[in-house]
Motif scaffolding. Structure first.
Motif, short mmCIF file in Angstrom:
data_model
loop_
_atom_site.label_atom_id
_atom_site.label_comp_id
_atom_site.label_asym_id
_atom_site.label_seq_id
_atom_site.Cartn_x
_atom_site.Cartn_y
_atom_site.Cartn_z
N GLU A 276 0.83 -1.20 0.00
CA GLU A 276 0.00 0.00 0.00
C GLU A 276 0.87 1.26 0.00
N TRP B 199 1.02 4.03 -3.05
CA TRP B 199 0.75 5.45 -2.85
C TRP B 199 1.97 6.30 -3.23
N ALA C 221 2.31 9.52 1.08
CA ALA C 221 1.94 8.09 1.12
C ALA C 221 1.68 7.64 2.55
N ALA D 152 -1.64 9.20 3.58
CA ALA D 152 -2.78 8.57 2.93
C ALA D 152 -3.07 7.20 3.53
#
Length: 60
Positions: free
Chosen positions: A12, A16, A47, A50
């Protein structure tokens, strides 16, 4: 954190980061080395933010 959860979190973050870094590099016209460093650093911060925001609003 289990191995699967750590792998998912890493994927993830990298996703990002790659998306934000690509967006940064596309939106600036001249690409100077300092701007690349700043852009990649800003993408890393974005990142992390987020991923943290997504985890904060996820239904448990």
């Amino acid at each position: 954190m289990t191995g699967r959860a750590a792998f998912t979190a890493t994927v993830e973050l990298v996703g990002w980061w790659a998306g934000l870094a690509l967006l940064w590099l596309v939106l600036i016209s001249p690409v100077y080395p300092l701007e690349v460093v700043v852009g990649l650093s800003a993408a890393a911060v974005g990142a992390v933010a987020a991923a943290a925001a997504r985890r904060a609003v996820r239904w448990r």
